[in-house]
Structure formats: C-alpha cells, structure tokens
Scaffold this motif. Sequence first.
Motif, PDB file in Angstrom:
ATOM      1  N   TYR A 208       0.831  -1.216   0.000  1.00  0.00           N
ATOM      2  CA  TYR A 208       0.000   0.000   0.000  1.00  0.00           C
ATOM      3  C   TYR A 208       0.862   1.262   0.000  1.00  0.00           C
ATOM      4  O   TYR A 208       0.432   2.303  -0.477  1.00  0.00           O
ATOM      5  CB  TYR A 208      -0.961  -0.020   1.186  1.00  0.00           C
ATOM      6  CG  TYR A 208      -0.400   0.519   2.483  1.00  0.00           C
ATOM      7  CD1 TYR A 208       0.588  -0.173   3.188  1.00  0.00           C
ATOM      8  CD2 TYR A 208      -0.840   1.728   3.003  1.00  0.00           C
ATOM      9  CE1 TYR A 208       1.105   0.320   4.367  1.00  0.00           C
ATOM     10  CE2 TYR A 208      -0.324   2.234   4.189  1.00  0.00           C
ATOM     11  CZ  TYR A 208       0.647   1.533   4.865  1.00  0.00           C
ATOM     12  OH  TYR A 208       1.161   2.033   6.026  1.00  0.00           O
ATOM     13  N   ARG A 209       2.073   1.163   0.569  1.00  0.00           N
ATOM     14  CA  ARG A 209       2.969   2.322   0.626  1.00  0.00           C
ATOM     15  C   ARG A 209       3.530   2.585  -0.763  1.00  0.00           C
ATOM     16  O   ARG A 209       4.148   1.702  -1.359  1.00  0.00           O
ATOM     17  CB  ARG A 209       4.156   2.037   1.529  1.00  0.00           C
ATOM     18  CG  ARG A 209       4.115   2.353   3.031  1.00  0.00           C
ATOM     19  CD  ARG A 209       3.617   3.642   3.456  1.00  0.00           C
ATOM     20  NE  ARG A 209       4.603   4.618   3.855  1.00  0.00           N
ATOM     21  CZ  ARG A 209       4.508   5.368   4.956  1.00  0.00           C
ATOM     22  NH1 ARG A 209       3.506   5.227   5.807  1.00  0.00           N
ATOM     23  NH2 ARG A 209       5.396   6.277   5.222  1.00  0.00           N
ATOM     24  N   ILE A 255     -10.382   0.797  10.471  1.00  0.00           N
ATOM     25  CA  ILE A 255      -8.936   1.022  10.606  1.00  0.00           C
ATOM     26  C   ILE A 255      -8.258   0.885   9.245  1.00  0.00           C
ATOM     27  O   ILE A 255      -7.448   1.737   8.843  1.00  0.00           O
ATOM     28  CB  ILE A 255      -8.319   0.015  11.616  1.00  0.00           C
ATOM     29  CG1 ILE A 255      -8.886   0.233  13.027  1.00  0.00           C
ATOM     30  CG2 ILE A 255      -6.799   0.068  11.593  1.00  0.00           C
ATOM     31  CD1 ILE A 255      -8.343   1.392  13.783  1.00  0.00           C
ATOM     32  N   ALA A 258      -8.876   3.864   7.123  1.00  0.00           N
ATOM     33  CA  ALA A 258      -8.157   5.060   7.556  1.00  0.00           C
ATOM     34  C   ALA A 258      -6.676   5.002   7.185  1.00  0.00           C
ATOM     35  O   ALA A 258      -6.104   5.988   6.697  1.00  0.00           O
ATOM     36  CB  ALA A 258      -8.312   5.250   9.061  1.00  0.00           C
ATOM     37  N   VAL A 259      -6.045   3.866   7.422  1.00  0.00           N
ATOM     38  CA  VAL A 259      -4.614   3.741   7.111  1.00  0.00           C
ATOM     39  C   VAL A 259      -4.408   3.948   5.613  1.00  0.00           C
ATOM     40  O   VAL A 259      -3.515   4.674   5.174  1.00  0.00           O
ATOM     41  CB  VAL A 259      -4.075   2.370   7.592  1.00  0.00           C
ATOM     42  CG1 VAL A 259      -2.646   2.149   7.092  1.00  0.00           C
ATOM     43  CG2 VAL A 259      -4.128   2.283   9.117  1.00  0.00           C
ATOM     44  N   TYR A 262      -5.172   7.713   4.546  1.00  0.00           N
ATOM     45  CA  TYR A 262      -4.080   8.640   4.854  1.00  0.00           C
ATOM     46  C   TYR A 262      -2.889   8.436   3.906  1.00  0.00           C
ATOM     47  O   TYR A 262      -2.191   9.393   3.554  1.00  0.00           O
ATOM     48  CB  TYR A 262      -3.665   8.544   6.331  1.00  0.00           C
ATOM     49  CG  TYR A 262      -4.400   9.580   7.155  1.00  0.00           C
ATOM     50  CD1 TYR A 262      -3.957  10.907   7.192  1.00  0.00           C
ATOM     51  CD2 TYR A 262      -5.565   9.267   7.830  1.00  0.00           C
ATOM     52  CE1 TYR A 262      -4.642  11.878   7.905  1.00  0.00           C
ATOM     53  CE2 TYR A 262      -6.263  10.237   8.545  1.00  0.00           C
ATOM     54  CZ  TYR A 262      -5.787  11.548   8.578  1.00  0.00           C
ATOM     55  OH  TYR A 262      -6.474  12.514   9.272  1.00  0.00           O
TER      56      TYR A 262
ATOM     57  N   ALA B 254      -8.855   5.107  18.210  1.00  0.00           N
ATOM     58  CA  ALA B 254      -8.261   3.884  17.655  1.00  0.00           C
ATOM     59  C   ALA B 254      -7.751   4.128  16.238  1.00  0.00           C
ATOM     60  O   ALA B 254      -6.761   3.526  15.807  1.00  0.00           O
ATOM     61  CB  ALA B 254      -9.278   2.746  17.671  1.00  0.00           C
ATOM     62  N   ILE B 255      -8.420   5.031  15.511  1.00  0.00           N
ATOM     63  CA  ILE B 255      -7.977   5.386  14.154  1.00  0.00           C
ATOM     64  C   ILE B 255      -6.649   6.149  14.225  1.00  0.00           C
ATOM     65  O   ILE B 255      -5.702   5.848  13.490  1.00  0.00           O
ATOM     66  CB  ILE B 255      -9.051   6.253  13.450  1.00  0.00           C
ATOM     67  CG1 ILE B 255     -10.353   5.473  13.245  1.00  0.00           C
ATOM     68  CG2 ILE B 255      -8.515   6.830  12.136  1.00  0.00           C
ATOM     69  CD1 ILE B 255     -10.356   4.466  12.147  1.00  0.00           C
ATOM     70  N   ALA B 258      -3.821   3.855  14.896  1.00  0.00           N
ATOM     71  CA  ALA B 258      -3.470   2.979  13.780  1.00  0.00           C
ATOM     72  C   ALA B 258      -2.710   3.729  12.692  1.00  0.00           C
ATOM     73  O   ALA B 258      -1.699   3.242  12.172  1.00  0.00           O
ATOM     74  CB  ALA B 258      -4.733   2.355  13.196  1.00  0.00           C
ATOM     75  N   VAL B 259      -3.177   4.919  12.343  1.00  0.00           N
ATOM     76  CA  VAL B 259      -2.510   5.694  11.291  1.00  0.00           C
ATOM     77  C   VAL B 259      -1.068   5.999  11.724  1.00  0.00           C
ATOM     78  O   VAL B 259      -0.114   5.843  10.957  1.00  0.00           O
ATOM     79  CB  VAL B 259      -3.295   6.989  10.975  1.00  0.00           C
ATOM     80  CG1 VAL B 259      -2.507   7.885  10.025  1.00  0.00           C
ATOM     81  CG2 VAL B 259      -4.661   6.641  10.369  1.00  0.00           C
ATOM     82  N   TYR B 262       1.128   2.674  11.848  1.00  0.00           N
ATOM     83  CA  TYR B 262       1.591   2.237  10.528  1.00  0.00           C
ATOM     84  C   TYR B 262       2.691   3.147   9.992  1.00  0.00           C
ATOM     85  O   TYR B 262       3.605   2.698   9.309  1.00  0.00           O
ATOM     86  CB  TYR B 262       0.410   2.090   9.554  1.00  0.00           C
ATOM     87  CG  TYR B 262      -0.100   0.665   9.543  1.00  0.00           C
ATOM     88  CD1 TYR B 262       0.551  -0.314   8.788  1.00  0.00           C
ATOM     89  CD2 TYR B 262      -1.176   0.288  10.324  1.00  0.00           C
ATOM     90  CE1 TYR B 262       0.117  -1.621   8.803  1.00  0.00           C
ATOM     91  CE2 TYR B 262      -1.616  -1.030  10.346  1.00  0.00           C
ATOM     92  CZ  TYR B 262      -0.960  -1.986   9.572  1.00  0.00           C
ATOM     93  OH  TYR B 262      -1.364  -3.295   9.597  1.00  0.00           O
TER      94      TYR B 262
END
Lengths: 269, 269
Positions: A208-209, A255, A258-259, A262, B254-255, B258-259, B262
Amino acid sequence: MDAPGRRTITGFSNPTVKALRALRDKKHRQRDGRFLAEGLRLLTDARESGILPQMLVMAEGREQHALLDALEADVLASGGEVIETSPDILAKITGKDNPQAVAGVFQQMATDLASIDRGSAEIWLVAQALRDPGNLGTMLRTGDAVGAGGLILIDDCADPFSVEAVRASMGAIFTQAIAQARWDEFLPWLRSGPGQLVAASLRDAVPYRGAPYSAPCFILIGNESRGLPEEYEAACDLRVTMPMRGRADSLNAAIAAAVLAYEVLDSLG
Amino acid sequence: MDAPGRRTITGFSNPTVKALRALRDKKHRQRDGRFLAEGLRLLTDARESGILPQMLVMAEGREQHALLDALEADVLASGGEVIETSPDILAKITGKDNPQAVAGVFQQMATDLASIDRGSAEIWLVAQALRDPGNLGTMLRTGDAVGAGGLILIDDCADPFSVEAVRASMGAIFTQAIAQARWDEFLPWLRSGPGQLVAASLRDAVPYRGAPYSAPCFILIGNESRGLPEEYEAACDLRVTMPMRGRADSLNAAIAAAVLAYEVLDSLG
C-alpha cells in the motif's frame, strides 16, 4: 399557550414522543425519512454546515448556551418546531440513560449515486456490506478528516442514519455525501467517468505504501468478517496490501480504511 | 454420571451459571480475576498462543469441529473443566441473543508494568483514559497487526477484559502484553530505560509523516473526548500531527493510533 413553533410535551404517551422514539428503529426510520442526532455539538456542526433540524427537542432544566439559543432561533425562523420536554422523556426518545440536553430530528439526505459529484474530491470511501454502524460512522469521520467527498455504501450495509452511526460520525454525517447502491449499479456508474477503484486485499496486491494512486481515488473496504467478494476485488484497478506482522490476517474495517486513506492523501498531496 | 472434568448444567439458577454471568460485570470480573471469551475462532487463537481456558462452556447441539475437539482435549488434559449446557443458558452467560456455540473462561493476565519487556518489540501502544472498550480492543488488534509488543493503559481506562474489548481484539488479547498504570508510575518506568514517547497532538507538533521516530517507540493516545492532558503532551519526546482536511479537529482514538502506528512501522522498518 405556547408561542408559534413551540410546544411543551409532558406525557410519555404523547404521539410525537412515540414517533421520535420509533426513529431508533431502522424500518420506521426508512419509512419516515428522518433521523435523530443528539447533543449541542453535533447540532451546531449541522447548523454550521447549513443543515437545520425540522424539530429541536430540548430538556427542561438545561443550561443556557448561546449556541443553543442561536440554533433555536434558526429552527423557528426556518419554520421548524421547538419542543420542550422533561429529561426523562428525552431519555426515552434517545434511548440513552444520560441523554444530552438537546436532540434534533433531521430529514435524511438523498443517498442515490446521482448525489455523488466525483470531481468534488480526490478521495472517496466505499464500503461493501459493512455491518457495524460504529464502523460506518467512524469511516464518515475519517472521510471528513482526509478531505474525502463521501461514503458510498455497497450492498447491504448498516444504516448511516442510525443513532450509533450518526454519533460515531461526530458530525461528518452532515458534511460527507452518502450514497447507497448495489454493486451492479455502482460499477457501471464508476466506469462512466474518471475514477480509480482501490481495494485492500491479500490477493495479487502491491504494498500500500507508494502504490500508484490517482484521483479521484475510490477506496473499497469489504465486510467485517468476510472481506470483499473475489469478483469485486478482481474489478478493482489496484489491489494493495498492508503489512500484517502479527497472528491476525486482517484489520478492523474502519482502521483499514483510515490507514489506506491517509496513504492516498499523502500520495495525491 | 459425567466423566472426570466434564459436567452438564441444565438449570439457569446453577451457581456456575451465575458466577460466569457475573463475569460480564467489571467489579465481579476484577474480584474474580477471570474473563470470558466467545467463539471457536477466538479460543483457537488463544490455544495457538499457548493459552487455554480454565473452563470451556459448550452448547448442546453444536456442530462437530476438529478444532473444538482438540480444544476440549487440551482443556481436559490441562486439568480444566468442560461444561455442556443448553444454547439458552449459554446465551444467558454471554449476554448475546445468538451466542457462538462455545465460550471459554480464562485467567486474567498480569497487567503490571513489570510484565512489559520493552526490548521485545519496536512499537508499543499507550492509551490514556480510553473509555470505549471497542476502541481498546481495536487498538489491541492493530497492535498485533503492526507487530507491537502490547498496550499500556494509563489512568482510568475501560477494562481490557470486558466482553466488548475481548471481542474487538479479535484474539489480540492473547498475544499483546497489557499493562495498567497511573501516569506517575508510567513516566518513571519509561524513563528508566530506552524508549521514545510520541503523542498525536495539535500543540507544538511536527507532521507525522517522516517524523524522527526511534525504537522502542511508545505511541500515546488520549481520551476520546478530552485528548491528552497538556502536561502529558509536554512530557513526550515527540509530538506529531496528522492532516485534518475537514471540519473536525480530531480522529477516533483507535484510528489515530493505527494511522500513527503504521507510519512508525514504515519509518522503523
């Protein structure tokens, strides 16, 4: 006698109390086309987004607040209704033991795909068969944070107008566009214009990165237990995977959204 | 007569049913020192992490499953108890209308700071006054995913052994170390060894992307409504901020965890 637009309700068996209480039930809510939002903060968020409740329900004995006065005035000026009632009756309406001193009844927003203007934002969140209203509300809140345009709900998802989803959205229910569609409506709609469909996936995926994201980017997240159907993943333009260093092979749906969101925000920025 | 280690319970008023049902209540759970986990998947996660329930409660009429047979054998071999009961009684114990066919009663793990081996992982999550058990469980699950060592709970947090937290952890309750401490115990402990304390913050912060993270990195997340106390933020080695492009000025706790986690994972990797 109450002033125009104002009413006082003192009885639990009042028909308005019954009608509002029924808004906690999905079937009633869908038939009625309205939804409940609680708390001055949420109602002020709505007002600042240009959305007023049709009805404002306030508990007697509440503390004075300039924002509440402003809200009240705006609701009356727009032809809405202001209801004063007891804290107990408000608790019965909202289903919370300690309700906030005010709740609003809003018209549900349009949720057809036509309400989505894909050019208005670089990021869109898409959830498939998302069952948990808290996850749904959290995705709306995250969408607001990353500057997404809205949330598209595919197949049978939780109701975005449920009390839990509205609460978890922290006001984003009023700022994010929301659409509801079946997959076989969504995909032709998506392909009728620009848009990259990205899935978090374990199959045939790139990290994903640093993946090649492009706007408008539609981030597709699957059901909490089953993930995405294989054919939905196959229809995506890009499948990305997030590192999983532990025992589990998946993240909570909100989650993961969101990851990924961002990362897309950074990539497109 | 039942075989050794096996019992059948047919009555709602059975003392064991009452004792297990009481485990849904925080006070009882703390006095008793045990907790409940539901479902074959969660129990199998526990077993594969080397943790067996003291007691296995199974509903009559459940489907046969090789993993359940294996679990049952292991529980009996370790001197634990296997209880067979009706689906109704199991529903009463777990508090769910449609309970899974099996639940386990586990000894609570040690939660003092001494149980944290900071050198064993590069990432640790730290939550301050986190009130929502779902957020807590989700943070455990995310911790597992990023290879964190565990979750340190500062001040008055939700109970990690509540049914909701255990469920949201998706098995990470059995793999992540958990500690509970007051801030004025935690900070001296942290400073007694290597460790960078990082807060998600709006004050005096640098962008979270590309910030100078170092291992072991302790990611500190504040209370859902109030965030972190100012003096806690001031004590951090690094304050980072995430882009907020919308109306809201914060993410779900929690978001945010996680962001940030990661990002730290990518930075340290």
